[in-house]
Design a protein around this motif. Structure first.
Motif, PDB file in Angstrom:
ATOM      1  N   TYR A 186       5.344   8.747  -1.537  1.00 21.27           N
ATOM      2  CA  TYR A 186       3.623   8.992  -2.172  1.00 21.27           C
ATOM      3  C   TYR A 186       3.846   7.077  -2.578  1.00 21.27           C
ATOM      4  O   TYR A 186       4.400   7.603  -3.637  1.00 21.27           O
ATOM      5  N   ALA A 187       2.658   6.954  -3.060  1.00 18.57           N
ATOM      6  CA  ALA A 187       2.169   5.892  -3.527  1.00 18.57           C
ATOM      7  C   ALA A 187       1.992   6.504  -4.747  1.00 18.57           C
ATOM      8  O   ALA A 187       1.363   7.441  -5.023  1.00 18.57           O
TER       9      ALA A 187
ATOM     10  N   PHE B 213      -9.539   6.506  -7.658  1.00 17.96           N
ATOM     11  CA  PHE B 213      -8.180   7.050  -7.320  1.00 17.96           C
ATOM     12  C   PHE B 213      -8.520   5.936  -6.007  1.00 17.96           C
ATOM     13  O   PHE B 213      -7.232   5.356  -5.288  1.00 17.96           O
ATOM     14  N   LEU B 270       3.559   0.759   0.703  1.00 20.52           N
ATOM     15  CA  LEU B 270       3.435   1.819   0.841  1.00 20.52           C
ATOM     16  C   LEU B 270       1.902   2.086   0.097  1.00 20.52           C
ATOM     17  O   LEU B 270       1.836   1.438  -1.330  1.00 20.52           O
ATOM     18  N   THR B 271       0.732   2.156   0.595  1.00 18.71           N
ATOM     19  CA  THR B 271      -0.627   2.480  -0.537  1.00 18.71           C
ATOM     20  C   THR B 271      -0.801   3.911  -0.583  1.00 18.71           C
ATOM     21  O   THR B 271      -0.511   5.092   0.428  1.00 18.71           O
ATOM     22  N   ARG B 272      -1.439   4.775  -1.780  1.00 17.10           N
ATOM     23  CA  ARG B 272      -2.379   5.554  -1.629  1.00 17.10           C
ATOM     24  C   ARG B 272      -2.913   5.870  -0.569  1.00 17.10           C
ATOM     25  O   ARG B 272      -3.776   5.436   0.317  1.00 17.10           O
ATOM     26  N   ARG B 273      -2.576   7.122   0.022  1.00 14.80           N
ATOM     27  CA  ARG B 273      -3.615   7.737   1.213  1.00 14.80           C
ATOM     28  C   ARG B 273      -4.168   9.383   0.549  1.00 14.80           C
ATOM     29  O   ARG B 273      -3.531   9.697   0.257  1.00 14.80           O
ATOM     30  N   TYR B 302      -0.456  12.450   2.459  1.00 19.74           N
ATOM     31  CA  TYR B 302      -1.435  12.406   2.240  1.00 19.74           C
ATOM     32  C   TYR B 302      -1.731  13.331   0.697  1.00 19.74           C
ATOM     33  O   TYR B 302      -1.886  14.820   0.389  1.00 19.74           O
ATOM     34  N   ARG B 303      -2.534  12.701  -0.087  1.00 23.39           N
ATOM     35  CA  ARG B 303      -2.884  13.421  -1.302  1.00 23.39           C
ATOM     36  C   ARG B 303      -4.583  14.191  -0.292  1.00 23.39           C
ATOM     37  O   ARG B 303      -4.802  13.598  -0.050  1.00 23.39           O
TER      38      ARG B 303
END
Ligand SMILES: Cc1ncc(COP(=O)(O)O)c(C=O)c1O
Lengths: 682, 549
Positions: A186-187, B213, B270-273, B302-303
């Motif tokens: 996770y980033a 976010f 890598l990015t936030r997903r 993923y979040r």
């Protein structure tokens, strides 16, 4: 001294002693005895402060428990004077719970001093009105060179040390940085750069922000005491409270009150309407109260119709997209509020900014954009919407409305004025900047404002022509999707607004004076949009006490606010501080520059014998170097309160080396003595 | 000497290269127009005050860095600029005629406005309308029947006498009351998350949470059927968005895989997903298959941002929402958003999650930071609402029975389709397309369990970069809305208040199909609800039965 229940303040202030019979005039004896009592109290307070020079500086009290809300009041009435059951030993010491000086007029106060101060001296009044002449506020004071230099240096230090701590911290104590680094595929939720400012600069002074409070955000406010043993990462609450002078809340007209006509009306509305309207305006969340409140708002601001939204922020963010879209241009003041910027971004329209309050820059921009048309295609813009605020909450500056209306005639843009802070707070009749400058409200296409500030409620409104508002009812995001305003909030709005306007006819059982007042009212109505609210416009169940109904208290509040605002801003300048904004603005930013001094200022203010809570703001809410403390005055403050504040500023200003303004200097005593003269100066 | 000579000779080639490159740099710098002025300025200011130069250089570097970081880049009007004479500009200004500020109202909108129901007095299960008629209310959000609850009213009045009404300040500036803190704790412990944050309006909550976010460059995978507030939040975030078919886990999985492939191919960092969806969809009442969703989110890292505005206070044994219904720990949902206005008959919205998630919003949630906190009495009412839900599970039982009762009346009707999940307390009613007699297109999967994979197999998957699905269902908005409005009025004439789902036509990402939206409440008895549903049913039959199309 422990015999506090029989404290003079426990006398039933007339007007809310019996909520139901509010219309009846108070018996004379009450008023007289009240005054005598006040005098005694005052004498006591004075002897107190003379004898006990070094008493405990803060008032620490047990946490508010639900049962303790009603103080043991005198037997006769239902009056509650203070919900703060703190140790009576300290009572009156700091001038927060009881006035230091008894009123000099025959005025009878119907408010709780800690909520809405007692200030009987009619010379401490002023009218908020544009007097013509030069418009530009003197915002151009430059501090001495070394101040700027040390400010830059402190930022550089903070930044360098912050980066060093990050660098070593990540190596040595990586567990603490886990949420800032990618882990397990996770980033990071927020990257270390994005949060750098928060972690490394703001965290150092977090004790000055988001201080939790309880009770009414009136003239005074009760802070929940807290300490931190881990450099502001967490706070421990001791369970005690500190009552402090409140120059931070947007309570301009002092309608943040738990007692009095407005609160009584709200209580009645909860009984009648319940808590919620249960839905969006278009989907079964509309009540008759919404329509009544909207009609009253339209009347108040001098427009045809109005639309109420349940949040001030959302009023901007959900309306602007309904007004502009692709192919339109929005011109926005560079210091416009976040809600406006949010709405503008949602709209999809092109945006251009102009220099804060700079009419020349605006005109140059208008000439450019109209002549150039849309980018690339050079097609003419569909429409241009200019969005400005009436009173800028970080700058204390008023919009140059007359000049902008002049430009509007020539350049045909639509004008959107966000009166969030100015409505109620500015103008001889509290109708905002329109009233202050004496311009015709119909010259403004869209008037927006919020109820969070002057009206002590929440939410916001949009007002304008019937065609506009009807369209917005259907097209703004709020109509189908936002919860509608709750009835209790609507009632607070109606009650406070009606008491600013006055209600006509004043009272059904007319006193002998009624006829002349009425004809006067009619004359006012004919002259302009400013007039009393017709009694028929209010809900039939709403009964306001006489002093609210006839508008006298509303007027008094406006005049007190105008005095306080002008007094403080001019006095600070005379003391040598650098302030921003216009003299008549109730928002007064005092420049501190240095980030380190900023939190010191806030802490020193809180640690005084009469604690004062202030708002300090720095980058990113302001430009990097111009950190400031922002005072928001209220009609609830008395001249004594302003004096207390001035004294505090004067002393702290000397310690922190804040007095860098130029111009004539007065001593503190001189300022306090010549207050009225200072305010009356052109 | 020799040593020194040797030293110079060894450094010579090095310094030569250095000088050469410096020379090149200088020449290119001089070639930039205006550089001479800059040099002169720097020189003179350096002479006056050498420290200042150093400071300014550092500051400039910072300024450039922030500028590059800034998300709102200034428009480049440079190359496209046409130089004009003052006179020409004046003419252009005179000639320019702007469009009217808003389009004037047409007849449809006028009727639309006039048909908005207005309640006189308190809203509740049986309110009185301004025309004096008392109606049974299947339109307002009063799911657990908390509206008009006397004990909540008492608490609100007590609070009023202690706090006044407004908070007169944003949370950062003395607007954080102890009752707000208490409500946040109540919500967190009710749901079982680490903490929670409250916003003063439900709609503005998710609009702020998403952009707090999701930043530029981050990836959002969202359902095509998400509500308007989510659409706006996504729009503000400027993240890269990929859409999957409405409430279709298979489509979601495909999209997640395609994103992974794309990331790999382009070697993106890598990015936030995030996966963004709703618990019960506002637009049609469908319910998401939460366990499956969580499985997918964990698998693909993923979040999850889940909007429970129409399931919090509505489903689950005590109204904790989907997490309770599916028995999933709420901590598994990274960012859980809900509404106290809908679910608790109070006001505002909340976001629950881990401490880092919540604390981040206290500085970055724009509508939290820049708006006054909610009135104390509304916060206390919300807390009291939660207490009621916990202490009186019968509220939710009644609600679910009432929902079932309404469904059993309406489900049998063949002139309509109901896309809503059987447990959803908002029930949407679509007109069944009579031309083919077919059911809904696959993008509207009626129930969460019966995923129509067979229907999907026949189609190629939709393009994930577009919010529109490959073959969107066809319907005539104006005609359907007119028919449905007739139904609404017919029901109202029979004493039942219902409403069409109101839309912002022209502003929605995908035009939702016109529908009637019922909101079932526990405030009515089963008998009353059945009777009201019967009225709706006969109104539907009466209006839709005789239509020709
Ligand atoms: C100019 C302006 N507009 C709108 C708002 C938002 O109002 P509210 O706090 O009622 O959401 C504010 C509040 O600070 C404001 O200053």
């Amino acid at each position: 001294m422990p015999s506090q229940p029989s404290s003079p303040m426990a006398f039933p202030p007339p007007g809310f002693s019996k909520r139901k019979s509010a219309i009846a005039l108070p018996p004379q004896s009450t008023a007289v005895s009240y005054l005598t009592a006040l005098q005694q109290a005052d004498a006591k307070a004075r002897s107190n402060s003379a004898s006990s020079a070094a008493t405990v500086s803060t008032l620490s009290t047990p946490a508010l428990s639900t049962s303790s809300s009603m103080s043991s009041s005198s037997s006769s009435a239902t009056t509650v004077l203070d919900d703060d059951p703190y140790d009576p030993k300290h009572d009156g010491d700091d001038g927060l719970s009881r006035p230091a000086v008894p009123p000099t007029s025959e005025q009878v106060f119907s408010t709780i001093h800690s909520e809405f101060g007692h200030c009987g001296n009619q010379t401490y009044r002023h009218t908020s009105k544009y007097s013509g002449g030069a418009f530009d506020p003197a915002n151009s004071h430059e501090p001495p060179y070394y101040i700027l230099l040390s400010t830059y240096i402190s930022y550089i230090f903070l930044i360098v040390i912050g980066h060093m701590r990050d660098y070593f911290g990540k190596k040595l104590r990586s567990a603490n940085y886990k949420h800032l680094m990618p882990s397990n595929g996770y980033a990071a939720l927020n990257s270390d750069f994005d949060s750098f400012y928060t972690r490394r600069l703001k965290a150092r002074m977090d004790d000055c922000f988001s201080r939790p409070v309880t009770g009414v955000p009136g003239r005074t406010i009760a802070l929940l005491d807290r300490t931190s043993s881990d450099y502001n990462a967490t706070f421990d609450y001791s369970g005690t409270r500190t009552r402090a002078l409140n120059v931070s809340s947007y309570n301009y007209l002092g309608f943040a009150q738990a007692r009095g006509g407005c609160a009584d009306a709200v209580e009645e509305s909860i009984k009648r309407y319940g808590i919620s309207a249960c839905g969006a305006r278009l989907e079964g969340g509309s009540t008759d109260l919404h329509l009544q409140a909207e009609a009253l708002v339209a009347r108040f601001v001098g427009q045809e119709d109005a639309l109420i939204t349940s949040m001030g922020y959302a009023t901007n963010s959900t309306t602007i997209p309904a007004l502009a879209s692709k192919g339109c241009l929005i011109i926005s003041d560079e210091f416009n509020h976040a809600s406006i910027r949010f709405g503008v971004r949602l709209s999809g329209a092109s945006v251009r900014m102009f220099k804060h309050n700079d009419v020349q820059d605006l005109e140059a921009l208008l000439r450019e954009v109209i002549s150039q048309g849309q980018p690339r295609t050079h097609r003419p813009w569909k429409k241009i919407l200019l969005i400005v605020e009436g009173l800028y909450s970080m700058e204390g500056s008023l919009v140059n409305l007359p000049a902008i209306i002049e430009l509007k005639r020539k350049y045909k843009f639509y004008l959107y004025v966000d009166e969030a802070h100015s409505i109620g707070a500015m103008g001889p009749h509290g109708r905002g900047v329109i009233d202050y400058f004496g311009v015709n409200p119909r010259d403004i296409d869209i008037m927006m404002g919020t109820f969070t500030k002057s009206f002590g409620a929440s939410g916001g409104y949009i007002s304008g022509s019937t065609a506009l508002i009807s369209r917005l009812r259907l097209c703004s995001h709020a109509g189908p999707y936002c919860e509608s305003m709750t009835p209790s909030v609507l009632t607070q709005i109606v009650a406070s607004m009606a008491s600013i306007m006055g209600v006509s006819p004043p009272l059904p059982p007319a006193s002998p004076l009624a006829t002349p007042t009425r004809s006067l009212d009619v004359a006012i109505v004919e002259k302009s949009f400013i007039g009393p609210a017709p009694a028929a416009a209010l809900p039939t169940w709403l009964s306001l006490p006489p002093q609210l109904r006839d508008g006298s208290e509303g007027k008094e509040r406006l005049r007190r606010l105008a005095f306080n605002a002008r007094y403080l801003s001019r006095a600070l300048v005379k003391l040598g501080f650098i302030t921003y904004g216009h003299d008549d603005s109730p928002i007064i930013p005092l420049l501190i520059f240095n980030p380190g001094k900023m939190c010191l200022f806030s802490r020193m203010m809180l640690e005084r014998k009469t604690p004062i809570v202030v708002v300090v703001v720095a980058y990113p809410a302001t430009p990097l170097v111009t950190s400031r403390v922002r005072f928001c005055l209220s009609a609830a403050h008395t001249k004594d309160d302003v004096d207390v504040l001035l004294k505090a500023c004067d002393e702290i200003g000397d310690v922190l080396d804040l007095k860098h303004g130029d111009g004539e200097r007065w001593t503190l005593e001189e300022v306090m003595r010549r207050a009225t003269e200072l305010v009356r100066m052109p | 000497m020799a040593d020194a000579a040797a030293a110079t000779s060894t450094t010579d080639p090095l310094s030569a290269v250095l000088y050469q490159s410096l020379d090149v740099v200088q020449r290119t710098f001089n070639a930039i127009p205006g550089s001479a002025v800059l040099v002169r300025y720097v020189k003179s200011s350096h002479q006056n005050d050498p420290y200042r130069t150093i400071l300014e250089v550092i500051l400039i570097i910072f300024a450039i860095r922030t500028l590059l970081q800034s998300r709102t880049r200034a428009e480049k009007s440079g190359k496209n600029f046409i130089k004009l004479e003052e006179k020409e500009i004046d003419d252009l200004v005179d000639e320019w005629i702007p469009e009217p500020l808003v389009a004037p109202l047409d007849d449809t909108s006028r009727t639309e406005l006039a048909s908005v129901p207005v309640i006189a007095g308190a809203s509740g299960p049986k309110p009185k309308l301004v025309n004096g008629k008392t109606v049974v209310n299947l339109a307002s959000y009063n799911f657990a029947g908390l509206a008009g609850n006397e004990s909540i009213k008492e608490k609100a009045m007590d609070t009023l006498r202690k706090y006044g009404l407004g908070s007169c300040g944003p949370p950062g500036f003395y607007g954080t009351l102890d009752v707000h803190v208490q409500l946040e704790r109540d919500i967190a412990s009710f749901l079982g998350t680490e903490s929670a944050i409250i916003y003063s309006q439900g709609f503005s909550t998710i609009c702020s949470v998403i952009p707090a976010f999701c930043k530029r460059g981050d990836i959002i995978v969202a359902d095509r059927g998400v509500n308007f507030a989510i659409q706006k939040g996504i729009q503000i975030s400027r993240s890269t968005v990929r859409w999957y078919d409405h409430n279709d886990p298979n489509s979601l999985e495909e999209v997640l895989e395609s994103v992974a492939k794309e990331m790999k191919k382009k070697r993106l960092p890598l990015t936030r997903r995030f996966i963004v969806t709703e618990g019960i969809f506002q637009n049609d009442g469908a319910m998401v298959d939460l366990p499956k969703l969580i499985k997918l989110k964990l698998k693909h890292k993923y979040r999850l941002i889940l909007d429970e505005s129409f399931s919090f206070g509505v489903v689950g044994r005590t109204g904790r929402g989907l997490t309770e219904l599916y028995n999933v720990p709420a901590a598994q949902i990274d960012i859980l958003v809900g509404s106290m206005a809908n679910g608790l008959c109070s006001a505002g919205g909340f976001c629950a999650g881990a401490n880092v998630v919540v604390d981040h919003q206290r500085i970055n949630g724009t509508s939290f930071v820049y708006s006054a906190s909610m009135p104390a009495l509304l916060a206390v009412s919300a807390s009291a609402g939660i207490e009621m839900l916990v202490s009186t599970p019968s509220l939710l039982t009644t609600l679910h029975e009432n929902v079932l009762a309404v469904r059993s009346v309406l489900d049998k009707l063949d002139c309509i389709t109901i896309p809503s999940h059987p447990a959803s307390a908002i029930i949407h009613i679509f007109i069944r397309s009579s031309a083919t007699g077919s059911t809904l297109s696959p993008s509207y999967v009626p129930t969460f369990s019966g995923v129509s994979s067979s229907a999907n197999a026949a189609h190629k998957p939709s393009n994930p970069t577009s919010v529109l699905s490959r073959d969107p269902e066809q319907f005539d908005i104006a005609a359907e809305e007119r028919l449905l409005q007739d139904v609404v009025e017919e029901a109202l004439a029979q004493g039942v208040l219902i409403t069409r789902a109101k839309r912002l036509r022209g502003q929605e990402a995908v035009e939702p199909r016109p529908s009637i939206r019922l909101a079932i409440t526990a405030g009515l008895t089963r008998k009353e609800v059945e009777k009201a549903a019967g009225v709706v049913k006969s109104a539907l039959i009466k209006v839709l039965g005789k239509r020709r199309y």
